[in-house]
Scaffold this motif. Structure first.
Motif, PDB file in Angstrom:
ATOM      1  N   GLU A  17      -5.222   0.111 -15.270  1.00  0.00           N
ATOM      2  CA  GLU A  17      -4.753   1.344 -14.661  1.00  0.00           C
ATOM      3  C   GLU A  17      -3.463   1.106 -13.869  1.00  0.00           C
ATOM      4  OE1 GLU A  17      -8.031   2.484 -12.208  1.00  0.00           O
ATOM      5  OE2 GLU A  17      -7.658   0.932 -10.742  1.00  0.00           O
ATOM      6  N   THR A  18      -2.743   2.192 -13.610  1.00  0.00           N
ATOM      7  CA  THR A  18      -1.498   2.079 -12.838  1.00  0.00           C
ATOM      8  C   THR A  18      -1.832   1.917 -11.353  1.00  0.00           C
ATOM      9  OG1 THR A  18      -1.294   4.444 -12.411  1.00  0.00           O
ATOM     10  CG2 THR A  18      -0.317   3.598 -14.465  1.00  0.00           C
ATOM     11  N   THR A  19      -0.834   1.538 -10.579  1.00  0.00           N
ATOM     12  CA  THR A  19      -1.018   1.393  -9.138  1.00  0.00           C
ATOM     13  C   THR A  19      -1.405   2.730  -8.507  1.00  0.00           C
ATOM     14  OG1 THR A  19       0.686  -0.304  -9.163  1.00  0.00           O
ATOM     15  CG2 THR A  19       0.087   0.564  -7.023  1.00  0.00           C
ATOM     16  N   ASP A  20      -0.779   3.790  -8.950  1.00  0.00           N
ATOM     17  CA  ASP A  20      -1.081   5.122  -8.414  1.00  0.00           C
ATOM     18  C   ASP A  20      -2.539   5.508  -8.672  1.00  0.00           C
ATOM     19  OD1 ASP A  20       1.494   5.434  -7.452  1.00  0.00           O
ATOM     20  OD2 ASP A  20       2.203   6.433  -9.270  1.00  0.00           O
ATOM     21  N   ALA A  24      -5.347   6.221  -5.809  1.00  0.00           N
ATOM     22  CA  ALA A  24      -6.068   7.500  -5.804  1.00  0.00           C
ATOM     23  C   ALA A  24      -7.580   7.269  -5.817  1.00  0.00           C
ATOM     24  CB  ALA A  24      -5.643   8.345  -7.003  1.00  0.00           C
ATOM     25  N   THR A  25      -8.036   6.342  -6.618  1.00  0.00           N
ATOM     26  CA  THR A  25      -9.468   6.036  -6.698  1.00  0.00           C
ATOM     27  C   THR A  25      -9.986   5.515  -5.361  1.00  0.00           C
ATOM     28  OG1 THR A  25      -9.239   5.487  -9.034  1.00  0.00           O
ATOM     29  CG2 THR A  25     -11.207   4.673  -7.924  1.00  0.00           C
ATOM     30  N   ILE A  26      -9.233   4.627  -4.751  1.00  0.00           N
ATOM     31  CA  ILE A  26      -9.644   4.048  -3.475  1.00  0.00           C
ATOM     32  C   ILE A  26      -9.687   5.119  -2.392  1.00  0.00           C
ATOM     33  CG2 ILE A  26      -8.923   2.455  -1.640  1.00  0.00           C
ATOM     34  CD1 ILE A  26      -7.827   0.651  -3.923  1.00  0.00           C
ATOM     35  N   ARG A  27      -8.676   5.985  -2.349  1.00  0.00           N
ATOM     36  CA  ARG A  27      -8.654   7.052  -1.349  1.00  0.00           C
ATOM     37  C   ARG A  27      -9.822   8.017  -1.536  1.00  0.00           C
ATOM     38  NH1 ARG A  27      -2.198   8.313  -0.830  1.00  0.00           N
ATOM     39  NH2 ARG A  27      -1.787   6.512   0.504  1.00  0.00           N
ATOM     40  N   LYS A  28     -10.125   8.343  -2.776  1.00  0.00           N
ATOM     41  CA  LYS A  28     -11.244   9.244  -3.080  1.00  0.00           C
ATOM     42  C   LYS A  28     -12.558   8.650  -2.557  1.00  0.00           C
ATOM     43  CE  LYS A  28     -13.665  11.250  -7.005  1.00  0.00           C
ATOM     44  NZ  LYS A  28     -13.772  11.239  -8.457  1.00  0.00           N
ATOM     45  N   GLU A  29     -12.778   7.364  -2.846  1.00  0.00           N
ATOM     46  CA  GLU A  29     -14.004   6.700  -2.399  1.00  0.00           C
ATOM     47  C   GLU A  29     -14.060   6.613  -0.876  1.00  0.00           C
ATOM     48  OE1 GLU A  29     -16.684   5.804  -4.173  1.00  0.00           O
ATOM     49  OE2 GLU A  29     -15.658   6.739  -5.869  1.00  0.00           O
ATOM     50  N   PHE A  30     -12.920   6.363  -0.238  1.00  0.00           N
ATOM     51  CA  PHE A  30     -12.868   6.297   1.216  1.00  0.00           C
ATOM     52  C   PHE A  30     -13.238   7.643   1.826  1.00  0.00           C
ATOM     53  CE2 PHE A  30     -10.440   6.617   5.223  1.00  0.00           C
ATOM     54  CZ  PHE A  30     -11.052   5.583   5.925  1.00  0.00           C
TER      55      PHE A  30
END
Length: 85
Positions: free
Chosen positions: A63-66, A70-76
């Motif tokens: 996956e791209t950095t973006d 986005a995935t990390i922010r969603k989980e946070f």
């Protein structure tokens, strides 16, 4: 950071490490570290192993950095919502 390694080795090898350290005016730790570095270089050339490439495998993503951010922010955000009652 240094870590502790415990291994059973032949007494003759341990004596060699001690003698080398004494002759070179360095520590046993330094002798062991240098020996491992030399051995890994020899093996990587002989067997065409790129140890540096293997250690960077964690950063080789599909996956791209973006997308990762986005995935990390969603989980946070989900974890914060859990405590908002």
């Amino acid at each position: 950071m240094d870590k502790i390694l415990s291994a059973r080795i032949e007494e003759s090898i341990l004596n060699r490490i001690g003698l080398l350290a004494k002759e070179l005016g360095t520590s046993k730790k330094s002798v062991i570290e240098n020996a491992i570095l030399c051995y890994s270089e020899k093996v990587s050339k002989e067997y065409k192993i790129d140890l540096f490439e293997k250690t960077l495998g964690a950063w080789n993503r599909d996956e791209t950095t973006d997308e990762t951010v986005a995935t990390i922010r969603k989980e946070f955000r989900k974890s914060l919502e859990r405590y908002k009652r």
